[in-house]
Write a protein that holds these residues in place. Sequence first.
Motif, PDB file in Angstrom:
ATOM      1  N   LEU A  21       0.837  -1.070  -0.103  1.00 18.31           N
ATOM      2  CA  LEU A  21      -0.016  -0.069   0.059  1.00 18.31           C
ATOM      3  C   LEU A  21       0.700   1.178   0.118  1.00 18.31           C
ATOM      4  CD1 LEU A  21      -2.514  -0.924   2.812  1.00 18.31           C
ATOM      5  CD2 LEU A  21      -2.862  -1.256   0.325  1.00 18.31           C
ATOM      6  N   ARG A  58       5.967   2.956   1.907  1.00 27.15           N
ATOM      7  CA  ARG A  58       4.953   1.901   1.636  1.00 27.15           C
ATOM      8  C   ARG A  58       4.602   1.131   2.645  1.00 27.15           C
ATOM      9  NH1 ARG A  58       8.791   1.142  -3.232  1.00 27.15           N
ATOM     10  NH2 ARG A  58       7.756   2.379  -5.026  1.00 27.15           N
ATOM     11  N   VAL A  69      -9.023   0.572   4.520  1.00 27.82           N
ATOM     12  CA  VAL A  69      -7.995   1.535   5.025  1.00 27.82           C
ATOM     13  C   VAL A  69      -8.628   2.876   5.099  1.00 27.82           C
ATOM     14  CG1 VAL A  69      -6.056   2.564   4.134  1.00 27.82           C
ATOM     15  CG2 VAL A  69      -6.244   0.492   3.711  1.00 27.82           C
ATOM     16  N   LEU A 247      -2.246   0.654  -4.261  1.00 27.04           N
ATOM     17  CA  LEU A 247      -2.338  -0.834  -3.890  1.00 27.04           C
ATOM     18  C   LEU A 247      -2.118  -1.854  -5.044  1.00 27.04           C
ATOM     19  CD1 LEU A 247      -6.083  -2.310  -2.540  1.00 27.04           C
ATOM     20  CD2 LEU A 247      -4.585  -3.437  -4.444  1.00 27.04           C
TER      21      LEU A 247
END
Length: 267
Positions: A21, A58, A69, A247
């Motif tokens: 992510l 990340r 999220v 993502l």
Amino acid sequence: MPIGIETRFAFHLPRPTDVLLQFEAAAIPEQTILSSKTHLSDTHHCARVPAQDDIGERIWIRAEGDFEVRYEAEVSPERQLAELASLKRLPPHEMPGEAVEYLFDSRYCPADRFQTFVEDEFGGTDGGARIAAIRDWIRQNFQYVPGASGIHTTALDTFIERRGICRDYAHTLVTLARASTIPARYVACYAPGVDPPDFHAIAEVFLNDPETPGGGTWQLVDATGMADPAQTAKIGIGRDAADVSFLTSFGANDFKSSSVRVRTLDK
């Protein structure tokens, strides 16, 4: 002026899966994180790692099932701004190593295919004036059409179709800049005024720094015209979108929903 950011997205992982992510505004000298709050669903594993060129982070997760999220932040951009057309191009042999990799072709940006085109179309310009001319050409010749492109669309595809979204505009500007021997990279960011509201993508080019003799400066450029560099918060940078997706799933995932809200704050 600070900006406020509210982001949510959710997806489902049918089996234990590794996911990378990148969605938080980067803590870097050109922007101050005034406040930040990140919430992630429960994971089997979660770790932070530096992102490309140490701009942002990340987050590695390994999870299964429904995952959400939530991210909120207030960010104050404080970057160097210059009149783009006034900046000169640095000769390639004077470029620092950090800029050189952004002259090369990448997955979505086949710059070598456009060298003849940029000389034919923009041959009377150079440096920042060349970038401004490329930006204006894209804005005048492309149509912003949500859904007109996909994850496999390259700058060459967009050039032919003459339509796309911010990702495609950024890829095209990056490609034409590199074809002009000007380092350019892809920037994932947040900015107020983006319509429809979402993660935004713009380009960043490396030109002569007017404040530092012999130095260079990265300058943000948005061919869509929606993002003001003075009110833009960087998430991360890369050679193209493949390097800075919010993502990246290393296995099957079912993306459920996403919402992004960015606004200016009176402070």
